[in-house]
Motif scaffolding. Structure first.
Motif, PDB file in Angstrom:
ATOM      1  N   SER A 513       0.829  -1.203   0.000  1.00 37.99           N
ATOM      2  CA  SER A 513       0.000   0.000   0.000  1.00 37.99           C
ATOM      3  C   SER A 513       0.866   1.257   0.000  1.00 37.99           C
ATOM      4  N   LEU A 514       1.980   1.226   0.719  1.00 33.20           N
ATOM      5  CA  LEU A 514       2.894   2.369   0.707  1.00 33.20           C
ATOM      6  C   LEU A 514       3.539   2.539  -0.673  1.00 33.20           C
ATOM      7  N   LEU A 515       3.856   1.428  -1.339  1.00 30.47           N
ATOM      8  CA  LEU A 515       4.381   1.514  -2.706  1.00 30.47           C
ATOM      9  C   LEU A 515       3.344   2.133  -3.638  1.00 30.47           C
ATOM     10  N   ASN A 516       2.084   1.740  -3.473  1.00 30.05           N
ATOM     11  CA  ASN A 516       1.021   2.344  -4.277  1.00 30.05           C
ATOM     12  C   ASN A 516       0.871   3.824  -3.954  1.00 30.05           C
ATOM     13  N   LEU A 575       9.947  -7.954   1.269  1.00 28.82           N
ATOM     14  CA  LEU A 575       9.993  -6.707   0.511  1.00 28.82           C
ATOM     15  C   LEU A 575      10.920  -5.688   1.162  1.00 28.82           C
ATOM     16  N   ASP A 576      11.776  -5.092   0.368  1.00 28.84           N
ATOM     17  CA  ASP A 576      12.646  -3.996   0.791  1.00 28.84           C
ATOM     18  C   ASP A 576      12.064  -2.711   0.204  1.00 28.84           C
ATOM     19  N   PHE A 577      11.370  -1.939   1.015  1.00 25.49           N
ATOM     20  CA  PHE A 577      10.616  -0.795   0.520  1.00 25.49           C
ATOM     21  C   PHE A 577      11.521   0.224  -0.175  1.00 25.49           C
ATOM     22  N   VAL A 578      12.624   0.565   0.434  1.00 22.48           N
ATOM     23  CA  VAL A 578      13.488   1.602  -0.122  1.00 22.48           C
ATOM     24  C   VAL A 578      14.031   1.188  -1.482  1.00 22.48           C
ATOM     25  N   GLU A 579      14.446  -0.071  -1.595  1.00 18.14           N
ATOM     26  CA  GLU A 579      14.963  -0.533  -2.877  1.00 18.14           C
ATOM     27  C   GLU A 579      13.862  -0.605  -3.931  1.00 18.14           C
ATOM     28  N   LEU A 580      12.668  -1.001  -3.518  1.00 17.68           N
ATOM     29  CA  LEU A 580      11.591  -1.143  -4.493  1.00 17.68           C
ATOM     30  C   LEU A 580      11.105   0.195  -5.042  1.00 17.68           C
ATOM     31  N   ILE A 581      11.075   1.239  -4.209  1.00 20.60           N
ATOM     32  CA  ILE A 581      10.606   2.519  -4.759  1.00 20.60           C
ATOM     33  C   ILE A 581      11.587   3.063  -5.794  1.00 20.60           C
ATOM     34  N   HIS A 582      12.836   2.623  -5.733  1.00 19.33           N
ATOM     35  CA  HIS A 582      13.788   3.029  -6.763  1.00 19.33           C
ATOM     36  C   HIS A 582      13.446   2.392  -8.112  1.00 19.33           C
ATOM     37  N   GLU A 583      12.645   1.300  -8.071  1.00 19.34           N
ATOM     38  CA  GLU A 583      12.282   0.597  -9.300  1.00 19.34           C
ATOM     39  C   GLU A 583      10.890   0.998  -9.798  1.00 19.34           C
ATOM     40  N   LEU A 584      10.271   1.969  -9.138  1.00 21.81           N
ATOM     41  CA  LEU A 584       8.917   2.358  -9.512  1.00 21.81           C
ATOM     42  C   LEU A 584       8.911   3.479 -10.556  1.00 21.81           C
TER      43      LEU A 584
END
Length: 584
Positions: A513-516, A575-584
């Motif tokens: 949800s935070l990624l969204n 899930l690694d939130f910080v790394e994933l937002i770099h891929e968004l």
């Protein structure tokens, strides 16, 4: 807190049929062939005889679409980063266009219903006409329509009752047009399907405020936690790197939690939990929506309802939360009722992320029903919703004997549906696979293309071990995982710890949800169905913490073992939130 009572049946009734046209040549409606049957009454169920006089049910009929595989094709188009249409999710109306049945299918089914005396006014359509609902069908009429013998059954362990039949049939003419009819032969007990966590009262605590004392000093030098230390939101936010993120799209982003069989959360318990574990979220609250006769009583909360709302809230605050409570009026399958309601919502009403902590062993469901329900989850993905489900708490199986007496590892549905994101469990820090983590391979669903490379690598390394105990061509679960051991929560103003994938799912859903939220705050569309995206990054070792140790024993075996890459204990990892937002 806003309580919004809605009935899925009233939603279905809004699409009354307007094309009841008889086919030119009347088929032979008496040429009936069995659609599905059990060899005996399923385990733990006993018949109580015929239902009371005047009893009626609603029949839900899934029709074959005119365009085969259109939904799955559309799901790839809008969900895969490799697609030029990535993120261009379909509206409710656009989805209806691709799932509509052929006019000949609709006319044929309507003719069959008219032959059995069904009034046009009692028939409604949903999902672009892909499903028909026949309301208030008497027992004698249902038996005639489906060549069935409906009885009232009771579950010996839960004492719940259900109107079902152990077999039903359709005219030969309809077998290529009708995918399934419900409720018919689905006997899985919703109460036994809940992934009830293993609960323990917190030793030495009498009030939730004392949970704060159990918080861990989360300095970046932390390498391992004492086995007795409880998992708290502070630890989770540090572990998955969400602690520094402040949601910025709370006017658009929503997080939904599915609740069944009377499960309800408590606003008081939520406030006490946040006071003890996340002080900046003391004002957290939630909306409740009632579906198909669902009932809400905040004074009698359930363990499942409380932990689901507390962990989604703790991870995603202040993202708006909605708890959907689904009943089972008219004998309708609860998953079907919930999906019908969710898919009837306007695009702006749909939550972008949904957490669900329920499921049952695959072999307890009629295959046609399971596959039809699974396709409805794909409908949610096409519309931009990320659906996460738990894989269960029995490792590779509570026991290894399926309904036919064969020895096989067991997997859970709906987690085994290829069009949802299934979540297993981890523990400790560094993380290892939790022994309870449900995982394995589906016997109903073949391996989806997005899993091909990741799962094949695992199976090559597994070799011949467990040959014959699992379906090597089946969809693998889980897809990802999260902490599921020694988690604190508050229930009826007392502190408890518990373990189970019922914690892993809301934790993972909160991160998604935070990624969204991040995507929406940047003017982008939500992630929608996650798996195409996740497997791309998982294979490339981006944004996921690969869990390489732990196992999920069961069925008198050691179960599968976590390893580098995807595995049937922890999936692609956490899930690694910080790394994933770099891929968004």
């Amino acid at each position: 807190m806003f309580i919004h009572p809605l009935s899925v049946l009233s939603v279905l009734a809004s699409g009354v049929l307007d094309c009841l046209v008889a086919t030119p040549v009347e088929p032979r409606w008496d040429d009936v062939r069995t659609k599905h049957a059990w060899s005996a009454v399923p385990e733990h169920w006993e018949t109580l005889g015929h239902p009371a006089a005047g009893t009626t049910i609603d029949l839900h009929i899934a029709l074959e679409p005119q365009r085969k595989n259109a939904v799955v094709d559309a799901l790839y188009d809008v969900s895969s980063p490799r697609s030029p249409k990535y993120g261009a999710h379909l509206s409710r109306e656009q989805l209806a266009d691709i799932v509509a049945p052929h006019p000949d299918t609709l006319a044929l089914v309507v003719s069959w219903l008219k032959h059995h005396g069904v009034r046009p006014s009692s028939v409604s359509r949903s999902h672009g006409g892909g499903w028909l609902t026949v309301a208030d069908v008497s027992m004698s009429q249902a038996n005639s329509i489906l060549s069935a013998s409906y009885q009232l059954y009771r579950h010996a362990k839960t004492n719940e009752t259900a109107i079902r039949t152990i077999s039903y049939g359709l005219p030969v003419e309809l077998h290529s047009h009708v995918k399934t009819v419900a409720p018919t032969t689905h006997f899985s007990s919703p109460r036994m399907s809940r992934h009830t966590p293993r609960v323990r009262r917190r030793a030495g605590t009498t009030a939730p405020a004392k949970a704060a004392a159990a918080s861990v000093d989360l300095g970046r030098g932390l390498s391992r936690r004492d086995d007795m230390e409880p998992v708290t939101p502070s630890f989770l936010r540090w572990l998955y790197k969400t602690e520094g993120y402040k949601p910025a799209a709370i006017d658009r982003n929503k997080l939904g939690i599915a609740g069944f069989i009377g499960d309800s959360p408590s606003p008081l318990d939520l406030r006490l939990f946040m006071t003890a574990n996340r002080a900046d979220a003391e004002t957290a609250t939630f909306n409740v929506i009632l579906i198909n006769g669902g009932r809400y009583d905040p004074n009698t909360p359930s363990v499942e309802g409380n932990l689901d709302i507390q962990y989604t809230g703790a991870m995603a605050f202040p993202t708006p939360l909605t708890y959907y409570i689904t009943g089972s009026e008219s004998g309708t399958d609860p998953y079907l009722s919930w999906l019908n309601f969710m898919l009837s919502l306007d695009d702006k009403e749909l939550p972008q992320t949904i957490s669900t902590s329920y499921g049952g062993f695959e072999e307890t469901l009629p295959p046609d029903l399971a596959k039809s329900v699974c396709e409805l989850y794909a409908h949610l993905g096409v519309r931009g919703v990320s659906v996460l489900l738990s894989t269960g708490d029995f490792g590779v199986g509570k026991d290894c004997t399926d309904g036919s007496g064969n020895t096989r590892f067991r997997t859970m549905f709906p987690a085994s549906c290829p069009w949802v994101t299934s979540v297993g469990g981890t523990m400790d820090c560094p993380e290892v696979g939790a022994s309870l983590s449900g995982g394995g391979f589906s016997n109903l669903f073949s391996r989806p293309a997005y899993q091909g490379r990741a799962v094949a690598t695992y199976l090559e390394n597994l070799g011949s071990r467990y040959d014959g105990l699992y379906n090597a061509n089946g969809r693998g679960i889980p897809d990802i995982s999260a902490q599921a051991h020694q988690c604190v929560f508050v229930h009826r103003v007392e502190d408890f710890t518990a373990e189970g994938t019922s914690f892993a799912v809301p934790i993972a859903a909160g991160i998604v949800s935070l990624l969204n939220d991040y995507r929406l705050s940047k003017g982008r569309t939500p992630l929608g169905f996650l798996n195409y995206w996740l497997y791309d990054f998982g294979i490339a070792n981006l944004g996921l913490n690969d869990i390489i140790s732990g196992s999920n024993p069961g069925c008198n075996t050691d179960g599968f073992t976590a390893s580098t890459g995807w595995d049937p204990v922890t999936g692609l990892g956490t899930l690694d939130f910080v790394e994933l937002i770099h891929e968004l």
